[in-house]
Motif scaffolding. Structure first.
Motif, short mmCIF file in Angstrom:
data_model
loop_
_atom_site.label_atom_id
_atom_site.label_comp_id
_atom_site.label_asym_id
_atom_site.label_seq_id
_atom_site.Cartn_x
_atom_site.Cartn_y
_atom_site.Cartn_z
N ALA B 346 0.82 -1.21 0.00
CA ALA B 346 0.00 0.00 0.00
C ALA B 346 0.85 1.26 0.00
O ALA B 346 0.48 2.27 -0.61
N GLU B 347 2.01 1.23 0.65
CA GLU B 347 2.83 2.44 0.75
C GLU B 347 3.59 2.73 -0.54
O GLU B 347 4.07 3.83 -0.74
N MET B 348 3.72 1.71 -1.40
CA MET B 348 4.48 1.92 -2.63
C MET B 348 3.59 2.54 -3.72
O MET B 348 2.38 2.42 -3.70
N THR B 349 4.26 3.17 -4.69
CA THR B 349 3.49 3.82 -5.76
C THR B 349 2.92 2.78 -6.71
O THR B 349 3.30 1.60 -6.68
N ILE B 350 2.02 3.24 -7.56
CA ILE B 350 1.43 2.37 -8.57
C ILE B 350 2.55 1.77 -9.42
O ILE B 350 2.58 0.57 -9.68
N ALA B 351 3.49 2.62 -9.85
CA ALA B 351 4.57 2.16 -10.73
C ALA B 351 5.38 1.06 -10.04
O ALA B 351 5.67 0.02 -10.63
N GLU B 352 5.73 1.29 -8.78
CA GLU B 352 6.53 0.29 -8.06
C GLU B 352 5.77 -1.02 -7.90
O GLU B 352 6.32 -2.11 -8.05
N ASN B 353 4.46 -0.90 -7.62
CA ASN B 353 3.66 -2.11 -7.48
C ASN B 353 3.59 -2.88 -8.80
O ASN B 353 3.51 -4.10 -8.80
N LEU B 354 3.61 -2.16 -9.92
CA LEU B 354 3.49 -2.81 -11.22
C LEU B 354 4.71 -3.65 -11.55
O LEU B 354 4.65 -4.53 -12.40
N MET B 355 5.85 -3.38 -10.92
CA MET B 355 7.06 -4.14 -11.26
C MET B 355 7.52 -5.06 -10.13
O MET B 355 8.58 -5.65 -10.22
N LEU B 356 6.69 -5.20 -9.10
CA LEU B 356 7.12 -5.98 -7.92
C LEU B 356 7.62 -7.37 -8.28
O LEU B 356 8.61 -7.84 -7.74
N ASP B 357 6.96 -8.03 -9.22
CA ASP B 357 7.33 -9.42 -9.52
C ASP B 357 8.50 -9.50 -10.47
O ASP B 357 8.98 -10.58 -10.78
N ARG B 358 8.95 -8.37 -10.99
CA ARG B 358 10.07 -8.44 -11.92
C ARG B 358 11.23 -7.57 -11.48
O ARG B 358 12.01 -7.07 -12.28
N SER B 359 11.31 -7.36 -10.18
CA SER B 359 12.33 -6.46 -9.65
C SER B 359 13.70 -7.11 -9.65
O SER B 359 14.64 -6.56 -9.10
N HIS B 360 13.82 -8.27 -10.25
CA HIS B 360 15.10 -8.97 -10.18
C HIS B 360 15.79 -9.09 -11.52
O HIS B 360 16.85 -9.69 -11.62
N SER B 361 15.17 -8.59 -12.60
CA SER B 361 15.79 -8.89 -13.89
C SER B 361 15.45 -7.83 -14.93
O SER B 361 14.70 -6.88 -14.67
N GLU B 362 15.98 -8.00 -16.12
CA GLU B 362 15.65 -7.17 -17.27
C GLU B 362 14.14 -7.20 -17.47
O GLU B 362 13.51 -8.18 -17.13
N PRO B 363 13.51 -6.22 -18.03
CA PRO B 363 14.12 -4.96 -18.47
C PRO B 363 14.08 -3.87 -17.38
O PRO B 363 14.47 -2.76 -17.64
N PHE B 364 13.61 -4.24 -16.19
CA PHE B 364 13.44 -3.20 -15.17
C PHE B 364 14.73 -2.95 -14.39
O PHE B 364 14.89 -1.91 -13.77
#
Lengths: 436, 504
Positions: B346-364
Motif C-alpha cells: 500500500a505504501e508503494m506507488t502504482i509504478a513500483e507495485n506494477l514491477m514488484l514481480d520483476r524487480s530482479h531482472s531485465e528490463p526493469f
C-alpha cells in the motif's frame, strides 16, 4: 454438455481429515540427553554412594535417608533412558495405530519419566560420596520461584488483556527498591509490601499510557522501562540509600510462619508450609488469578478484550479502560514479587538485584501458555534449576560452577524453544485497539 | 419499535461517507438498504449502533431522540446487530459469547453459565437453530456462527435488528434459511434492516427498499422492481448484468492437478485429494463457500503452502516443489484474494507495485540498479491500458479505490507472458464498473488461449464466467460440472452433496 444433474443425498464428510505432522524434535532431544547420560554416568562414572536426605533434624516426622550407589545407579538410569527414547522414536514413526490423543498422552508421560530419571541420575552422579538435602533443595526452589511466580502472574494478566508485558523486570526491581526503602523507614514490612505494589503499578501506568493511549510499540516501551527502572534504582541506591544504610536500606523481614499441622507433613510440610506471609500470599494469588480469569465476569471480559477487542466493544465493554486497569493490576502483582527480594530473601536492596528474573518470568508466561497455573509450574521449574546450581555448588560437584550458573537459562531456552514450539497466545496481545 | 434516522451525516476527513441520510423503518418490516460497496451502508449502521458518532443528524426510536456514546447504549435501547465480520470470540463457547457484556453471576461473583446455557437453548429452540451452548465458536461452521450472532442480539431483547451483508459467507441454502428466520422475526414484530448489494436477495425478502449511492439516498423502490431497474438506481447508470462471451473453444489440457493435499499447521487436511485439469482457452471456476480450501488450493499451486502432497504440472512442467519465483517464471499469473494484504504494497506507488514481480531482472533492472525511466514508461502504458484512475503513476497504491487497486494487480499479473491465470475473488469489494472491466479481461484472456482459474464465492460471478465449475466443500472437490448447471444444483453441491451424474 447439458446432462441433467440431480444431487443425491450422500454428503461429503463433515469433518476435515486430520494428519499428524511428524515432529522429530522430541526423539532427537532425548537422544542427545542419552548421549550425555552415557558420557557422564557411564564413561565418566564415579564411585561411592549418594545420600538423599529426606528430613532435616528439626522435622517432627523423620524419614530415613535414601542411599544409592553412584555407578550402578548411573548405568541403570542410562539403560532406562535409552529404552524411553526407543519408545518415543517408535511413537513418532509408527504411532499412527494409536489415536492422536493416546499418542500425546504416551509422549507426555515418556518425557516426564525421562526428565525425572535423568535428574535422578544426574544428582546421584554429581553428589557421589556426599549427601543431598532434598528438603533444602525444594525449599530453595520455592524461595527462588516466588518472585518469578508473581512476575509470571502479572505477565499472564497483562497479556491476556492484550498488552505485552516486557516490563516485568522493571516492576520487580521497582517493587524491591520501594519495599526496602519504605519498610526501612517505617520499620514495618507490611507498609513495604504496599509500597512495592504501588511501585509496580506506577511502572504499569507508564507502560499502559504509552502502549494504549499513544500506541507506542509495547515491546519497545517495555524494554525502555526496564532500562529506566534499572538506571533509576541504581542511581538512587548510590546517592540516597548508601548514604545512611542503617536507616534507609535495612528492611525488617517477614518472619517465617509455620502453619500448624500442615507444616509437620514430611517433605512437603517444611517446603510449602514453613514460609513467610509473602509466599502464602503467592499461593492465594495463583488460585485467585486462575479462578478469576476463567470463572468470573472480570476474567471473561478481560480475555474477550485480549482476544477480540472489537467484539468486546460491540457488546458494550470499554476496551481501553479495561486494558489500562488490568495492566495496572498486573503491575501490583509483579510488585509483590519485587517485595519478596527485600522483605523475604535478604533485607536490603542491591543494584540490579533481580538480575533478569523478570525475563525468566516472561518465559514462564509463554512456557505456561498464558495459563496462571501452568505458568506457576514453569516458574517452579526455572527456580529449581537455579537452586540446583546453588546446592551442587555447596556440596562440591565435579561440574565447573561457571557451567552450573548457565543452568537456569539453558533450561529456559530449551523449555520455551523445544517444548512449547508454536504456542498461540491471546489473539490481540500486543495490538493497540484503535477505534475508527 | 419504529426506527428513524434524520439527516445523518458522517465525514471522515474530506470524505463524506453519509450525506444527510433519512430512513424510517417501521415495526414488523424488513427494510433493505441497497448500495454498492463503499456507498456508505456500513458507516450508517455503525452510526446507528454507536460505534461512530454522527457529525449531524439524529436517531429516533418510537419518536424519542436517542444519544448513543457506544454500542452499549444502542443495545440497551433495543438495537441489535449481526455484523458482516462476526463479533464473536473464537476461543469462547457459545454461552460465553452470548453472555459477554451482560453476564449474570452467582455466589461469589462466579459466572452463572447455566443461566446463559438456558437462554441459548430457549432462543435456539424458538427458531429451530439447534446450537450447542457449550460448543467452541471457532469450531463451528460459519452458518452456525451467524446464528450465534443472532442469538446474541436476541438475548438482549433487540427490537431493531440490523443484518450487515449477512449472506456473504453462506451457501444458497443457508441464505434461504436466513431469509426464513428474518421473516419469522418480522412477523413477531421486530424491525429489520437488511444491508446488501445482492439484488436477488433484496427482491425476495424486502418489504421496502432504500437505495444509497455515494453516501446519499438516491431513491426508494418497491420489491417488485426489476433487477435492471434496481441495478441502475444503485450504480447510477444502465448496467450490463450479463458477461458477453462466446462459446469456449478449449484446446489441449494445460494445467493438471493430481491428488493434491494441503496440510495446515494444525495437521488438518484443508485440501484433500483434489484432482482437476484446466484446458487452454477455458475458464474453470472454483465455487464454494468461503473457507472450504479454495485459498489454500490456489496458494499450493503458487508454491505458497509449505506442506503439500500430490502433483501440479503446467504444460508438462512440474510446478510442485518449485519456489514462487520459478512458478511465476513458468508463466503463472496470480490475483490473490486479499489485494490489500497480499496483492499490493500500500505504501508503494502504482509504478513500483506494477514491477514488484520483476524487480530482479531485465528490463526493469540493469547492472543491479532500477531503470526508472523504463519503469515510468511501462507504468504509464499500463495505467492507460487498464484504465487505472489515479492522479499519477506515483500515487501510493493504498490511496486508490478497491476497483483501481484490483486493476493495478491485474495489470501487473497480465503483463507477463502468461500460460495460466489464477484469479481469486477478483471482484470482491469493488464497484460495478470495475467488475465489468475485470470480467471482460478474464474472458479476453481465455479467448487468447490461456487457461484461467477463477475462484469465487459469488454464485453470480461463477455462473457468468465459467465454462466448467468445480465446487469445493471441506477441502474436497464435490464435483466438476458444466457452466450451465442450474443454481440450485450448485447450491446443494456447495453444501457438500455430490451430483449423482457428473458430466465433464
Amino acid at each position: 454438455m447439458s446432462a441433467t444433474i440431480t444431487p443425491d443425498a450422500t454428503p461429503v464428510s463433515v469433518t476435515l481429515e486430520s494428519t499428524e505432522i511428524r515432529s522429530w524434535k522430541a526423539p532427537i532431544a532425548l537422544a542427545v540427553f542419552v548421549v550425555v547420560a552415557v558420557v557422564l554416568f557411564v564413561v565418566l562414572g564415579r564411585d561411592g554412594a549418594t545420600t538423599f536426605r529426606l528430613s532435616s533434624d528439626s522435622d517432627v516426622v523423620q524419614l530415613a535417608d535414601w542411599v544409592l550407589p553412584a555407578r550402578p545407579t548411573g548405568i541403570t538410569v542410562t539403560v532406562l533412558l535409552a529404552l524411553l527414547t526407543v519408545v518415543v522414536v517408535a511413537l513418532t514413526t509408527m504411532g499412527n495405530r494409536l489415536s492422536a490423543r493416546a499418542r500425546r498422552m504416551v509422549l507426555a508421560a515418556s518425557i516426564v519419566a525421562f526428565t525425572f530419571l535423568f535428574l535422578l541420575g544426574f544428582l546421584t552422579w554429581a553428589a557421589a560420596g556426599a549427601a543431598i538435602p532434598v528438603t533444602g533443595l525444594l525449599l530453595g526452589t520455592v524461595s527462588l520461584s516466588a518472585p518469578l511466580i508473581f512476575g509470571a502472574l502479572g505477565g499472564v494478566i497483562s497479556e491476556r488483556v492484550g498488552v505485552v508485558n516486557v516490563a516485568i523486570e522493571g516492576q520487580l526491581l521497582a517493587g524491591a527498591f520501594c519495599a526496602a526503602l519504605v519498610a526501612s523507614v517505617t520499620g514495618n514490612p507490611f507498609v513495604g509490601l504496599v509500597a512495592a505494589m504501588i511501585a509496580g503499578v506506577l511502572v504499569s501506568f507508564v507502560l499502559a499510557a504509552f502502549s494504549i493511549k499513544y500506541l507506542v510499540d509495547q515491546v519497545i516501551v517495555g524494554v525502555v522501562l526496564n532500562v529506566l527502572v534499572l538506571g533509576l534504582t541504581s542511581f538512587l541506591y548510590s546517592t540516597v540509600l548508601s548514604v545512611d544504610t542503617a536507616a534507609l536500606n535495612t528492611a525488617p523481614r517477614f518472619p517465617r510462619f509455620p502453619i500448624p499441622v500442615l507444616s509437620d507433613i514430611p517433605v512437603i510440610g517444611p517446603v510449602l508450609f514453613r514460609q513467610t506471609l509473602i509466599v502464602y500470599l503467592m499461593y492465594i494469588a495463583v488460585v485467585a488469578v486462575y479462578i478469576g480469569l476463567f470463572h468470573t465476569k472480570w476474567g471473561l471480559r478481560l480475555r474477550a478484550v485480549g482476544e477480540h477487542p472489537q467484539a468486546a466493544d460491540t457488546v458494550g465493554i470499554r476496551v481501553n479502560p479495561t486494558r489500562f486497569w488490568n495492566v495496572s493490576l498486573a503491575g501490583a502483582v509483579a510488585g509483590l514479587g519485587g517485595a519478596y527480594f527485600t522483605l523475604d530473601s535478604v533485607s536490603s536492596f542491591g543494584k540490579d538485584m533481580t538480575a533478569g528474573a523478570g525475563f525468566i518470568a516472561l518465559a514462564a508466561v509463554i512456557f505456561g501458555r498464558w495459563n496462571p497455573v501452568r505458568a506457576t509450574f514453569a516458574a517452579l521449574l526455572f527456580g529449581f534449576a537455579t537452586n540446583l546450581q546453588n546446592v551442587l555448588g555447596a556440596i562440591g560437584s565435579p561440574v565447573p560452577s561457571e557451567f552450573m550458573l548457565m543452568l537456569p537459562y539453558v533450561v529456559t531456552v530449551l523449555a520455551v524453544a523445544g517444548l512449547v514450539g508454536y504456542a498461540r497466545g491471546p489473539a490481540a496481545s500486543g495490538k493497540p485497539y484503535i477505534k475508527s | 419499535m419504529q426506527l428513524e434516522l434524520r439527516g445523518i451525516t458522517k465525514r471522515f476527513g474530506a470524505l463524506t461517507a453519509n450525506d444527510h441520510i433519512d430512513l424510517v423503518v417501521a415495526p414488523g418490516e424488513i427494510h433493505c438498504l441497497l448500495g454498492e460497496n463503499g456507498a456508505g451502508k456500513s458507516t450508517l449502521m455503525n452510526v446507528l449502533y454507536g460505534l461512530y458518532q454522527a457529525d449531524e443528524g439524529e436517531i429516533l426510536l418510537d419518536g424519542a431522540v436517542q444519544h448513543f456514546d457506544g454500542p452499549g447504549d444502542a443495545m440497551r435501547s433495543g438495537i441489535g446487530m449481526v455484523h458482516q465480520h462476526f463479533m464473536l470470540i473464537p476461543v469462547f463457547t457459545v454461552a460465553e459469547n452470548v453472555m459477554l457484556g451482560h453476564e449474570q453471576t452467582s455466589f461469589g461473583g462466579r459466572l452463572d453459565l447455566d443461566a446463559a446455557r438456558k437462554r441459548v437453548r430457549e432462543i435456539s429452540d424458538r427458531f429451530g437453530f439447534s446450537v450447542d451452548p457449550d460448543a467452541i465458536v471457532g469450531d463451528l461452521p460459519v452458518g452456525v456462527q451467524q446464528r450465534v450472532e443472532i442469538i446474541k442480539a436476541l438475548s438482549r431483547d433487540a427490537r431493531v435488528l440490523v443484518f450487515d451483508e449477512p449472506t456473504a459467507v453462506l451457501t444458497p441454502q443457508e441464505t434461504d434459511e436466513l431469509m426464513a428466520i428474518m421473516r419469522q422475526l418480522r412477523d413477531e414484530g421486530t424491525s429489520i434492516v437488511f444491508i446488501t448489494h445482492k439484488l436477488r436477495e433484496v427482491r425476495e425478502v424486502a418489504d421496502r427498499i432504500t437505495v444509497i449511492r455515494l453516501g446519499k439516498v438516491v431513491g426508494e423502490a418497491a420489491p417488485t422492481a426489476s433487477n435492471s431497474d434496481l441495478a441502475a438506481l444503485m450504480v447510477g447508470r444502465a448496467v450490463e448484468l450479463v458477461v458477453q462471451k462466446q462459446q469456449a473453444r478449449p484446446g489441449p489440457a494445460s494445467l493438471v492437478v493430481e491428488n493434491l493435499d494441503v496440510i495446515d499447521p494444525n495437521g488438518l487436511k484443508v485440501v484433500n485429494d483434489v484432482s482437476f485439469t484446466v484446458h487452454e482457452g477455458e475458464i474453470l471456476a472454483i465455487a464454494g463457500v468461503q473457507g472450504n480450501g479454495q485459498t489454500e488450493l490456489t496458494e499450493a499451486i503458487m508454491g505458497l503452502q509449505p506442506r503439500v502432497n500430490g502433483r501440479v504440472s503446467l504444460g508438462g512442467q512440474v510446478l510442485t516443489g518449485l519456489s514462487v519465483r520459478r512458478v511465476l517464471d513458468a508463466g503463472v499469473g496470480f490475483v490473490p484474494e486479499d489485494r490489500t494484504e497480499d496483492g499490493l504494497v500500500a505504501e508503494m506507488t502504482i509504478a513500483e507495485n506494477l514491477m514488484l514481480d520483476r524487480s530482479h531482472s531485465e528490463p526493469f533492472v540493469a547492472r543491479g540498479s532500477l531503470r526508472l525511466e523504463h519503469l515510468d514508461g511501462f507504468a504509464e502504458e499500463k495505467k492507460k491500458e487498464f484504465d487505472i484512475r489515479a492522479q499519477s503513476i506515483s500515487t501510493p497504491a493504498g490511496r486508490l479505490s478497491g476497483g483501481n487497486q484490483q486493476k493495478v494487480v491485474l495489470a501487473r499479473e497480465m503483463s507477463r507472458d502468461l500460460r495460466l491465470l489464477i484469479a481469486a475473488q477478483p471482484t470482491r469489494g469493488i464497484d460495478v464498473g470495475s467488475i465489468e472491466f475485470v470480467h471482460k479481461r478474464m474472458v479476453e484472456t481465455r479467448d487468447a488461449g490461456i487457461p484461467v482459474i477463477v475462484v469465487s464465492t459469488e454464485l453470480d460471478e461463477v455462473v457468468a464466467l465459467a465454462d466448467r465449475i468445480a465446487v469445493m466443500y471441506r477441502g474436497s472437490i464435490v464435483g466438476i460440472v458444466p457452466g450451465d448447471t442450474p443454481r440450485d444444483v450448485l447450491g446443494l453441491m456447495m453444501a457438500g452433496e455430490r451430483p449423482s451424474e457428473v458430466a465433464a
